[in-house]
Design an enzyme around this catalytic site. Structure first.
Site, PDB file in Angstrom:
ATOM      1  N   LYS A  13      -4.997   8.419   7.056  1.00 42.94           N
ATOM      2  CA  LYS A  13      -5.160   9.382   8.155  1.00 42.94           C
ATOM      3  C   LYS A  13      -5.439  10.788   7.629  1.00 42.94           C
ATOM      4  O   LYS A  13      -6.308  11.485   8.152  1.00 42.94           O
ATOM      5  CB  LYS A  13      -3.897   9.389   9.034  1.00 42.94           C
ATOM      6  CG  LYS A  13      -3.642   8.093   9.769  1.00 42.94           C
ATOM      7  CD  LYS A  13      -2.489   8.216  10.749  1.00 42.94           C
ATOM      8  CE  LYS A  13      -1.162   8.489  10.073  1.00 42.94           C
ATOM      9  NZ  LYS A  13      -0.726   7.379   9.188  1.00 42.94           N
ATOM     10  N   ARG A  88       3.595  10.584  17.807  1.00 44.84           N
ATOM     11  CA  ARG A  88       4.148   9.394  17.155  1.00 44.84           C
ATOM     12  C   ARG A  88       5.019   8.573  18.095  1.00 44.84           C
ATOM     13  O   ARG A  88       5.653   7.613  17.668  1.00 44.84           O
ATOM     14  CB  ARG A  88       4.960   9.794  15.925  1.00 44.84           C
ATOM     15  CG  ARG A  88       4.099  10.237  14.755  1.00 44.84           C
ATOM     16  CD  ARG A  88       4.906  10.477  13.522  1.00 44.84           C
ATOM     17  NE  ARG A  88       4.060  10.759  12.372  1.00 44.84           N
ATOM     18  CZ  ARG A  88       4.516  11.067  11.168  1.00 44.84           C
ATOM     19  NH1 ARG A  88       5.819  11.128  10.967  1.00 44.84           N
ATOM     20  NH2 ARG A  88       3.677  11.307  10.169  1.00 44.84           N
ATOM     21  N   ARG A 127       1.230   4.300  -5.953  1.00 48.95           N
ATOM     22  CA  ARG A 127       1.239   5.752  -6.106  1.00 48.95           C
ATOM     23  C   ARG A 127       2.292   6.196  -7.116  1.00 48.95           C
ATOM     24  O   ARG A 127       3.399   5.679  -7.149  1.00 48.95           O
ATOM     25  CB  ARG A 127       1.527   6.429  -4.756  1.00 48.95           C
ATOM     26  CG  ARG A 127       0.359   6.393  -3.819  1.00 48.95           C
ATOM     27  CD  ARG A 127       0.469   7.381  -2.689  1.00 48.95           C
ATOM     28  NE  ARG A 127       1.673   7.260  -1.894  1.00 48.95           N
ATOM     29  CZ  ARG A 127       1.717   7.528  -0.589  1.00 48.95           C
ATOM     30  NH1 ARG A 127       0.627   7.893   0.052  1.00 48.95           N
ATOM     31  NH2 ARG A 127       2.844   7.412   0.068  1.00 48.95           N
ATOM     32  N   ARG A 161       8.087   7.313  -5.909  1.00 51.37           N
ATOM     33  CA  ARG A 161       9.066   7.705  -4.901  1.00 51.37           C
ATOM     34  C   ARG A 161       9.756   6.472  -4.349  1.00 51.37           C
ATOM     35  O   ARG A 161       9.148   5.413  -4.212  1.00 51.37           O
ATOM     36  CB  ARG A 161       8.371   8.448  -3.755  1.00 51.37           C
ATOM     37  CG  ARG A 161       7.827   9.806  -4.144  1.00 51.37           C
ATOM     38  CD  ARG A 161       6.962  10.369  -3.038  1.00 51.37           C
ATOM     39  NE  ARG A 161       6.507  11.717  -3.325  1.00 51.37           N
ATOM     40  CZ  ARG A 161       5.426  12.284  -2.818  1.00 51.37           C
ATOM     41  NH1 ARG A 161       4.672  11.581  -1.988  1.00 51.37           N
ATOM     42  NH2 ARG A 161       5.086  13.515  -3.126  1.00 51.37           N
ATOM     43  N   ARG A 172       9.133   0.586   6.505  1.00 49.53           N
ATOM     44  CA  ARG A 172       8.442   1.696   7.155  1.00 49.53           C
ATOM     45  C   ARG A 172       7.366   1.197   8.113  1.00 49.53           C
ATOM     46  O   ARG A 172       7.186   1.747   9.206  1.00 49.53           O
ATOM     47  CB  ARG A 172       7.798   2.611   6.102  1.00 49.53           C
ATOM     48  CG  ARG A 172       8.781   3.424   5.274  1.00 49.53           C
ATOM     49  CD  ARG A 172       8.107   4.099   4.095  1.00 49.53           C
ATOM     50  NE  ARG A 172       7.088   5.052   4.531  1.00 49.53           N
ATOM     51  CZ  ARG A 172       6.200   5.607   3.695  1.00 49.53           C
ATOM     52  NH1 ARG A 172       6.186   5.262   2.420  1.00 49.53           N
ATOM     53  NH2 ARG A 172       5.319   6.480   4.154  1.00 49.53           N
TER      54      ARG A 172
END
Length: 222
Positions: A13, A88, A127, A161, A172
């Site tokens: 996004k 959201r 990542r 992370r 998530r």
């Protein structure tokens, strides 16, 4: 052009919002960035938001909406914008509808970037971030560091992370699906929802977005 970008974490996004904003000369409004700006400036809204952030609590809908309302009422958003991270929830979607009515404007579309769950896990799970907090982000598959485990820019150690680990990403995604499904339905009922396949390269996804909007031959460089 007034766009809302929907989609799960890892759908791209932010990348697509930035490209569209640049192409059409409108602001890219990320709620994360708006929050940080308010906190850094020490505004009343920023101080209230900081209380929630510092205690690990979610910033309430009403506070997020107040920050978004302030920006959409400003002159910088008069010619359009790309909203990334808002709304959201169905509550936020209805609040945005009220803000649009206040400004006498309407959304062009709500773009739902669709990505397979396993692809999201590959994207986010690869990542790595610089431990020195230089802001540099790498990806083991698509943008690896020259020296494994070390930042190309400053030599700092890279780490993953905790919320980028596969098990956490699945959690998530489940939360995202539960919270944002009503938002997609809201815009589908309004005739504004446009679904875009967000797999492939960033350029490929941008082309699909523009095709979906009927704007492939309009605007700037991409």
């Amino acid at each position: 052009m007034r766009l809302v970008l929907l989609g799960p974490p890892g759908a791209g996004k932010g990348t697509q919002a930035g490209r569209l904003a640049e192409r059409f000369g409108v602001p890219h409004l990320s709620t994360g960035d708006l929050l940080r700006e308010q906190v850094a400036a020490g505004t009343v809204l920023g101080r209230r938001a900081a209380d929630f952030i510092d205690s690990g609590r979610l910033v309430p809908d009403a506070l997020i909406t107040a920050i978004v309302r302030g920006r959409l009422h400003s002159g910088r958003a008069a010619d359009g914008y790309v909203l990334d991270g808002y709304p959201r929830s169905a509550v936020q979607a209805k609040a945005l509808e009220t803000i649009l009515a206040e400004t006498g404007t309407a959304l062009t579309a709500a773009l739902d970037l669709v990505v397979d769950e396993e692809e999201v896990i590959r994207r986010i799970g690869g990542r790595q971030v610089c431990l020195r907090d230089s802001g540099h982000i790498f990806h083991l598959r698509t943008a690896p560091p020259i020296v494994r485990g070390l930042c190309d820019q400053c030599g700092g150690e890279l780490y993953q992370r905790s919320d980028d680990r596969p098990a956490t990403v699945r959690d998530r995604l489940a939360v995202h699906a539960e919270q944002t499904a009503p938002v997609a339905r809201f815009y589908a009922d309004a005739g504004l929802l446009r679904t875009v396949d967000a797999e492939g390269t960033a350029d490929e996804v941008t082309r699909r977005v523009l095709d979906t909007l009927g704007l492939a031959g309009v605007g700037g460089r991409r």
